[in-house]
Design a protein around this motif. Sequence first.
Motif, PDB file in Angstrom:
ATOM      1  N   SER A   1      -0.215   8.240  -2.942  1.00  0.00           N
ATOM      2  CA  SER A   1      -1.541   7.914  -3.450  1.00  0.00           C
ATOM      3  C   SER A   1      -2.224   9.147  -4.002  1.00  0.00           C
ATOM      4  O   SER A   1      -2.863   9.095  -5.058  1.00  0.00           O
ATOM      5  N   ALA A   2      -2.094  10.270  -3.321  1.00  0.00           N
ATOM      6  CA  ALA A   2      -2.690  11.517  -3.798  1.00  0.00           C
ATOM      7  C   ALA A   2      -2.049  11.953  -5.109  1.00  0.00           C
ATOM      8  O   ALA A   2      -2.729  12.447  -6.013  1.00  0.00           O
TER       9      ALA A   2
ATOM     10  N   GLU B   1      -2.519  12.516 -10.997  1.00  0.00           N
ATOM     11  CA  GLU B   1      -2.024  12.211 -12.343  1.00  0.00           C
ATOM     12  C   GLU B   1      -3.107  11.553 -13.189  1.00  0.00           C
ATOM     13  O   GLU B   1      -3.288  11.879 -14.367  1.00  0.00           O
ATOM     14  N   VAL B   2      -3.852  10.623 -12.582  1.00  0.00           N
ATOM     15  CA  VAL B   2      -4.935   9.967 -13.302  1.00  0.00           C
ATOM     16  C   VAL B   2      -5.993  10.979 -13.708  1.00  0.00           C
ATOM     17  O   VAL B   2      -6.481  10.975 -14.848  1.00  0.00           O
TER      18      VAL B   2
ATOM     19  N   PRO C   1       0.835  -1.206   0.000  1.00  0.00           N
ATOM     20  CA  PRO C   1       0.000   0.000   0.000  1.00  0.00           C
ATOM     21  C   PRO C   1       0.864   1.248   0.000  1.00  0.00           C
ATOM     22  O   PRO C   1       1.782   1.390   0.810  1.00  0.00           O
ATOM     23  N   PRO C   2       0.600   2.170  -0.916  1.00  0.00           N
ATOM     24  CA  PRO C   2       1.387   3.409  -0.937  1.00  0.00           C
ATOM     25  C   PRO C   2       0.978   4.312   0.216  1.00  0.00           C
ATOM     26  O   PRO C   2      -0.109   4.181   0.771  1.00  0.00           O
ATOM     27  N   ASP C   3       1.876   5.233   0.574  1.00  0.00           N
ATOM     28  CA  ASP C   3       1.501   6.186   1.608  1.00  0.00           C
ATOM     29  C   ASP C   3       0.538   7.203   1.033  1.00  0.00           C
ATOM     30  O   ASP C   3       0.319   7.273  -0.172  1.00  0.00           O
TER      31      ASP C   3
END
Length: 262
Positions: free
Chosen positions: A52-53, A58-59, A46-48
């Motif tokens: 994640s933000a 970017e998406v 799991p990313p921090d």
Amino acid sequence: MPVVPTNELCTSEEDLQGQIQAQGPVEAQLLGAEAEDASTPVASFPPDSSSSAAVDAEVLFKQAVKVMTAELLEFLLLKYGTKEPIFQAEMLNRVLRDNQAHFPLVFRKATQCLQLAFGVDMKEVDDREHIYVMVPTLGLTLNEMQRGGQSIPKAGLLVTVLSLIVVAGDRVCEEKVWGALSKMGVFAGIEHCIYGEPKELLTQVWVQAGYLEYRQVPYSRPARYEFLWGPRAYAETSKQQVKDYLHRVNGRRPRFFPPRCA
């Protein structure tokens, strides 16, 4: 491009926009691959929250670029139908509006899609005022089919088939052509939102126009058929031009291009 379940090409501005935004395989090649990459997990753990933000941002940005590109492509196709010159200022003010900083990226993606899907190139005719006109890829002059007053260029499909023939070595089996086109969402006997019924184009319309030859493979039993360049294709372009075009577009030989018929 996928097959869109419609029997007629879209004619209204709203329908045309929906048609463009539905072009999955084209956007997958030009736009969607980036979004797909962005949606792929970057790690097995799991990313921090900060990373994640950043990924979410970017998406969202890439999704916004896809929407802006579809809107610009709609605008350019409408301009193509009217044969009007295209001003960069108009693209900025009417299409990009508050997102003008992203114009170089959006313009590049839209013009790539025009070239690959529709067989139309953007040519700058005034580098001071940044005025453009649209010209057919490879100089092909085939007449676009008219439906409901809306002109939809179909030369992209012809360019693809002529390229398949060149790479295969002057002729290519029909089944190999349909195998390659299926990767673009183009299938024999199934109506396509841009190209109409593609088999009719390849085996009748463009044969009668002189762009393609469609003949039985010698001594084939049961009968098999192959495509070759027609005299009009030789008159309007050249195989070297096609090779140069493929080098610009692909940078390498496309993997799905079929071998020559035995």
